[in-house]
Structures are given as C-alpha cells and as structure tokens.
Design a protein around this motif. Structure first.
Motif, short mmCIF file in Angstrom:
data_model
loop_
_atom_site.label_atom_id
_atom_site.label_comp_id
_atom_site.label_asym_id
_atom_site.label_seq_id
_atom_site.Cartn_x
_atom_site.Cartn_y
_atom_site.Cartn_z
N ASP A 63 43.70 44.90 55.22
CA ASP A 63 42.55 44.41 54.47
C ASP A 63 41.40 45.39 54.57
OD1 ASP A 63 41.32 42.41 52.89
OD2 ASP A 63 40.29 41.62 54.64
N LYS A 65 37.31 46.57 52.43
CA LYS A 65 36.38 46.42 51.32
C LYS A 65 37.09 46.65 49.99
CE LYS A 65 31.91 48.01 49.74
NZ LYS A 65 30.78 48.87 50.00
N ARG A 71 39.88 39.13 49.53
CA ARG A 71 38.72 38.46 48.93
C ARG A 71 39.12 37.12 48.33
NH1 ARG A 71 38.25 42.30 51.32
NH2 ARG A 71 38.18 40.59 52.77
N LYS A 74 38.97 34.75 50.91
CA LYS A 74 37.65 34.72 51.56
C LYS A 74 37.72 35.15 53.04
CE LYS A 74 35.68 31.26 48.45
NZ LYS A 74 36.48 31.58 47.34
N VAL A 75 38.51 36.18 53.30
CA VAL A 75 38.65 36.72 54.65
C VAL A 75 37.37 37.45 55.02
CG1 VAL A 75 39.90 38.39 56.07
CG2 VAL A 75 41.16 36.89 54.52
N LYS A 76 36.84 37.12 56.20
CA LYS A 76 35.60 37.74 56.67
C LYS A 76 35.82 38.53 57.97
CE LYS A 76 32.51 35.14 54.12
NZ LYS A 76 32.55 35.66 52.80
N LEU A 77 36.72 38.06 58.83
CA LEU A 77 36.98 38.70 60.12
C LEU A 77 38.47 38.96 60.27
CD1 LEU A 77 34.74 36.41 62.37
CD2 LEU A 77 34.23 38.75 61.66
N TRP A 78 38.78 39.95 61.09
CA TRP A 78 40.19 40.28 61.38
C TRP A 78 40.50 39.99 62.83
CZ3 TRP A 78 39.11 45.79 59.42
CH2 TRP A 78 39.03 45.81 58.03
N THR A 80 42.83 37.56 60.49
CA THR A 80 42.84 36.21 59.94
C THR A 80 44.28 35.88 59.58
OG1 THR A 80 40.58 36.27 59.09
CG2 THR A 80 42.08 34.73 58.03
N VAL A 94 41.40 32.35 62.79
CA VAL A 94 40.62 33.59 62.75
C VAL A 94 40.48 34.08 64.19
CG1 VAL A 94 38.43 34.65 62.11
CG2 VAL A 94 39.40 32.83 60.69
#
Length: 112
Positions: A63, A65, A71, A74-78, A80, A94
């Motif tokens: 994953d 940018k 996206r 809605k993944v924000k942190l790794w 996940t 997460v």
C-alpha cells in the motif's frame, strides 16, 4: 490456503477482491515490505494460520499514497488486515499485536 509471505506484484482492483471473497473467505493485508510494524506482524500471522484455515485466501497488498485499493478500504495505518466473506468486510484489525486476535478473526470468516 497457507499464509502468503509475499506482496502482490500488481495491486488487484476492488471488484476482483470483492468477487474473490464471494468464492473463498479472504484476508487482505495492507502494508509495505520496508515497514517494521508490518514485519513484526508476520510471525503473528504465521501463528494464526498455523496449518489451519485452508480455505482462507491471503492477499498481501503493498500500500501507499495513491494506491486505489487501500483508499477504497480507507486504510490509514499499516498493517491493516481486512477479513472478508461473501463480498463484504466482516472484520478489520489495525496493527495487530496478538496472534489470538488474528486467529479469532480468521475463524469468524472460515466457518468450514
């Protein structure tokens, strides 16, 4: 299917992931090969699978940018971990720190 240790060379499209999860229970792991937190989660995943959950397919997605699949989830942190069944997300972990949590989520999607 055993745990997959390798990230996919190409990112799958969301429709393909949804369709695949209708055929088999599916774990989609979002992370990066250079991420130390992602690397720390690998032994936990190995313990959670530990010869079980033969019907669960495991896809590792590199994953970052601009990556459309991450996206769409809605993944924000790794890392996940997205657990899917019948085309739907059933559960999400997460930055897991316990193999028992991963194993429990696998059991919820793998009711074979």
């Amino acid at each position: 299917m055993p745990m997959n240790p390798h990230y996919a060379l190409t990112e799958p499209i969301r429709d393909a992931v949804d369709t695949l999860s209708k055929e088999h229970p599916l774990l989609v792991e979002f992370g990066a090969s250079w991420c130390p937190i992602c690397e720390a989660a690998q032994p936990l995943l190995e313990q959670a699978f530990d010869g079980r959950h033969a019907m669960v397919q495991h896809i590792k997605v590199e994953d970052g940018k601009g990556q459309a699949l991450g996206r769409s989830f809605k993944v924000k942190l790794w890392p996940t971990l997205v657990f899917m069944r019948d085309g739907q997300e059933v559960e999400r972990l997460v930055r897991p720190t316990d193999a028992a949590d991963i194993r429990a989520a696998l059991e919820r999607i793998d009711n074979t």
